[in-house]
Write an enzyme that holds these catalytic residues in place. Structure first.
Site, PDB file in Angstrom:
ATOM      1  N   ASN A   1       1.063  -1.113  -0.071  1.00 32.23           N
ATOM      2  CA  ASN A   1      -0.019   0.014  -0.069  1.00 32.23           C
ATOM      3  C   ASN A   1       1.109   1.028   0.138  1.00 32.23           C
ATOM      4  OD1 ASN A   1       0.734   0.618   2.906  1.00 32.23           O
ATOM      5  ND2 ASN A   1      -0.673  -0.965   3.271  1.00 32.23           N
TER       6      ASN A   1
ATOM      7  N   ASP B   1       1.426  -8.581   1.440  1.00 34.21           N
ATOM      8  CA  ASP B   1       2.005  -7.531   2.117  1.00 34.21           C
ATOM      9  C   ASP B   1       2.291  -8.175   3.497  1.00 34.21           C
ATOM     10  OD1 ASP B   1       3.628  -5.418   2.621  1.00 34.21           O
ATOM     11  OD2 ASP B   1       1.785  -4.039   2.319  1.00 34.21           O
TER      12      ASP B   1
ATOM     13  N   SER C   1      -3.157  -6.221  -6.895  1.00 33.72           N
ATOM     14  CA  SER C   1      -4.958  -5.313  -6.678  1.00 33.72           C
ATOM     15  C   SER C   1      -5.992  -6.007  -6.712  1.00 33.72           C
ATOM     16  CB  SER C   1      -4.758  -4.100  -7.879  1.00 33.72           C
ATOM     17  OG  SER C   1      -4.006  -3.132  -7.258  1.00 33.72           O
TER      18      SER C   1
END
Ligand code: ADP
Length: 169
Positions: A25, A35, A118
């Site tokens: 992000n 992440d 995404s």
């Protein structure tokens, strides 16, 4: 070695490649999904390294060492958040793949593994994202010197199927 794009199902944190890409992000300070998994596996030194960047705009990319990962480098790119598709989302996704690959090339990486940027929390439709990803990677490989092999690492069968389909078009 011939250039190639492969689609596999797996956990990207286990890949012994020159670089893995993190669907980060814009804070670059860790989050959920891939992440979080990358930060857990790489260890706290990754957090400290990411702090130095003071964030990263959507579509750009930054590179760190892999720390405790088997990969040599981690390339961090914040992909676009899907807001209906009329807000530059496709162009920003192209930029995420392109800027990540440019960094990989600059750091002389031969093998690069990507997650499906995404399409998790950021809700980009996976079929459309897969077509954009494969097209962008193909065009990049046509002119790359160092980057030879790109692996799309899907976490689930539906994602894998979307990228396999895009590879055939
Ligand atoms: P974004 O915020 O860019 O949507 P997410 O991490 O939410 O990023 O999801 C991106 C993709 O990464 C999803 O398909 C998710 O299932 C997948 N993913 C999650 N963990 C891993 C992992 N360890 N290895 C590879 N892919 C993963």
């Amino acid at each position: 070695m011939a250039k190639s794009i492969q689609v596999e199902q797996g956990d990207i944190t286990t890949y012994q490649v020159d670089a893995i890409v993190n669907a980060a992000n814009t804070t670059l300070m860790g989050g959920g999904g891939v992440d979080g998994a990358i930060h857990r596996a790489a260890g706290p030194a990754l957090y400290a390294a990411c702090e130095q960047f003071h964030g990263c705009p959507t579509g750009e990319a930054r590179i760190t060492p892999g720390f405790k990962l088997p990969a040599k480098y981690i390339i961090h790119t914040p992909g676009p958040i899907w807001r209906g598709g009329q807000n530059g989302e496709p162009e920003l996704l192209v930029a995420s793949y392109c800027n990540s690959l440019k960094l990989a090339e600059h750091y002389h990486c031969r093998t690069v593994a990507f997650p499906s940027i995404s399409t998790g929390v950021y809700a980009f439709p996976v079929e459309r994202a897969a077509q954009i990803a494969i097209k962008t990677i193909r065009e990049f490989l046509a002119n790359s010197h160092w980057v030879q092999q790109v692996i799309m690492v899907a976490f689930d069968p539906a994602t894998k199927a979307a990228y396999q389909k895009a590879l055939l078009t």
